[in-house]
Design an enzyme around this catalytic site. Sequence first.
Site, PDB file in Angstrom:
ATOM      1  N   LYS A 139      89.028  21.594   7.241  1.00 28.52           N
ATOM      2  CA  LYS A 139      88.502  22.525   6.479  1.00 28.52           C
ATOM      3  C   LYS A 139      88.843  23.656   7.370  1.00 28.52           C
ATOM      4  O   LYS A 139      88.365  24.195   8.169  1.00 28.52           O
ATOM      5  CB  LYS A 139      87.143  22.500   6.265  1.00 28.52           C
ATOM      6  CG  LYS A 139      86.473  23.066   4.865  1.00 28.52           C
ATOM      7  CD  LYS A 139      86.806  24.627   4.719  1.00 28.52           C
ATOM      8  CE  LYS A 139      86.009  25.240   5.457  1.00 28.52           C
ATOM      9  NZ  LYS A 139      86.508  26.803   5.466  1.00 28.52           N
ATOM     10  N   SER A 151      82.265  30.491  15.212  1.00 35.05           N
ATOM     11  CA  SER A 151      81.280  31.332  15.826  1.00 35.05           C
ATOM     12  C   SER A 151      79.988  30.398  16.296  1.00 35.05           C
ATOM     13  O   SER A 151      79.918  29.178  15.941  1.00 35.05           O
ATOM     14  CB  SER A 151      80.602  32.312  14.744  1.00 35.05           C
ATOM     15  OG  SER A 151      80.101  31.564  13.673  1.00 35.05           O
ATOM     16  N   GLU A 196      83.824  24.434  19.955  1.00 37.39           N
ATOM     17  CA  GLU A 196      84.403  25.557  20.714  1.00 37.39           C
ATOM     18  C   GLU A 196      84.104  26.939  20.073  1.00 37.39           C
ATOM     19  O   GLU A 196      84.400  27.265  18.896  1.00 37.39           O
ATOM     20  CB  GLU A 196      85.996  25.486  20.608  1.00 37.39           C
ATOM     21  CG  GLU A 196      86.439  24.058  21.150  1.00 37.39           C
ATOM     22  CD  GLU A 196      86.300  24.152  22.939  1.00 37.39           C
ATOM     23  OE1 GLU A 196      86.557  25.242  23.247  1.00 37.39           O
ATOM     24  OE2 GLU A 196      86.131  23.462  23.424  1.00 37.39           O
ATOM     25  N   CYS A 255      88.653  34.311  21.082  1.00 38.30           N
ATOM     26  CA  CYS A 255      87.599  33.911  21.569  1.00 38.30           C
ATOM     27  C   CYS A 255      87.374  34.419  23.028  1.00 38.30           C
ATOM     28  O   CYS A 255      86.506  34.421  23.621  1.00 38.30           O
ATOM     29  CB  CYS A 255      87.312  32.321  21.417  1.00 38.30           C
ATOM     30  SG  CYS A 255      88.706  31.492  21.975  1.00 38.30           S
ATOM     31  N   GLU A 295      79.121  39.419  21.058  1.00 40.63           N
ATOM     32  CA  GLU A 295      80.770  39.082  20.404  1.00 40.63           C
ATOM     33  C   GLU A 295      80.963  40.116  19.683  1.00 40.63           C
ATOM     34  O   GLU A 295      80.396  39.906  18.251  1.00 40.63           O
ATOM     35  CB  GLU A 295      80.947  37.702  20.247  1.00 40.63           C
ATOM     36  CG  GLU A 295      82.553  37.617  20.116  1.00 40.63           C
ATOM     37  CD  GLU A 295      82.769  36.179  19.797  1.00 40.63           C
ATOM     38  OE1 GLU A 295      82.297  35.463  18.751  1.00 40.63           O
ATOM     39  OE2 GLU A 295      83.654  35.511  20.205  1.00 40.63           O
TER      40      GLU A 295
END
Length: 495
Positions: free
Chosen positions: A178, A232, A253, A287, A386
């Site tokens: 997906k 996220s 991750e 990231c 972040e």
Amino acid sequence: MSELRTLQHFIGGEPTAPSSGEHFDSINPATREVLYRAARGNAADIDAAVHSATEAFGDPRWRDLSQTRRGRLLRRLGDLIGEHAEELARSESLDNGKLLREMRGQLATLPEYYYYYAGLADKIHGEVIPASSRQILNYTVREPLGVVGAITPWNSPLTLTTSKLAPALCAGNTVVVKPSEYTSATVLRLAELVIEAGFPPGVVNVVTGLGPEAGQPLVDHPGLAKISFTGSTATGARIASAAAARFIGSTLELGGKSPNIVFDDADVSNAATGVVAGIFAAAGQTCIAGSRVFAHRAIYDELLERVAERARSIRVGDPLLDDTELGPLAFEDQRNKVASYVDLGRSEGARVLTGGNATDAGLGGFFYEPTVLVDVNNQMRVVREEIFGPVAAIMPFDTEDEVVALANDTEYGLAAGVWTSNLARAHRMAGRLDAGTIWVNTYRAMSPMSPREGFKNSGIGVEHGTETMREYTRLKSVWINTDEGPVPDPFVMRS
Ligand code: NAD
């Protein structure tokens, strides 16, 4: 005017219309033009894809394929990606606004991921375990898991999908992907190349759509043996608990807020370039972005000046052009998020040394200027959370102990950069920093051979290298008793 392309899911080796009949627009973030319409997946589409992957897992054409031949298919897929690299790079750049140069670079190395796992395919095996008796043969077998669900973000769609797909296929699993709703096109194209490479239909399926509508039903599907997610930390936490409740494994991750540390013994010119690369490459949408910069007080002013000067000269514009250095953010909400974080920083007392404005770069898109924040500290939200955009927070430090404490004072632990000419310090820092990847005198280096793991809230599990194969296999222990004599005491445990 040419007609707008309408993309379908890819299930059982074929383009498959969404069961709802609905599609959604995919926008070029540099220009706001609609690029194509993608299928809006739902639980019924996910069910069809998992069904197809389950059938393919049991299909003798896949199940009984020798490991060497599995490797050959992966190698062929790598070749095909290489042959279509320019088309894929351009498509990805149009979709997420990253520089065509950057995507060409990623596509140039992408086949190597498939070659790496092609080479590994016939080296996955168990072991013979020493038993306490010569009559006992105890050996282990590494088996594929079954159907793996892969959910990926928009910032490097093919690379991040490959980090899951290549080892999953190497181990003999089947996969339902997906992709992010912002970047559906290239992963669908990859699925076509999978068929062209000779993989049986249903081994790789793609359902496009939104997170809650298509991602969540995939995570919740009882036919899944594992979920592998990049995205996220907030979504990762939800996925981890859903997977744990069903006792399936998850590889996650997640986000980062990585420190990039410059000591006074570093080559400041190189370090400044490393700081720029860490936060302004890919418009900060990585990231591993080095978003917290710590500069030793003795070189703080010099580093600041160099970074700010380079930031001011960054060419913002059309990502397809060779001399552009910063493209747009991938979609409007992402640009708004970056803008509101910079505003938040201002209200927290940060000073904007350079940048700090949204722009459309004369193209109508979702751009944001390369931004340097100073007068910041580790307690500010703009330094702790972040942002995922081109915003660097630069802070001075005095001692190694102090900077280690500051660098590690974060919920994240994905990566860290160190700039020093002192070898002993380089090794010391590598040991003391609480992050899964440490770069010394470089930044953003990555290879299929090198395992990477996010510490703390940056994730669970390992991607890349041989280590990741544990994430896509299960271990069976087989005990064979060759003693044909009488069965011993049934009330005593045997070994
Ligand atoms: P996101 O979590 O919003 O979305 C990622 C994927 O999850 C998308 O495909 C989305 O549709 C899907 N999703 C959203 N809600 C879901 C739900 N409830 N159930 C199932 N799936 C759902 O992340 P994003 O904004 O697309 O990506 C940016 C994030 O990804 C950043 O935090 C970044 O640090 C992280 N990232 C991490 C790595 C890494 O290797 N650690 C690499 C790239 C990006």
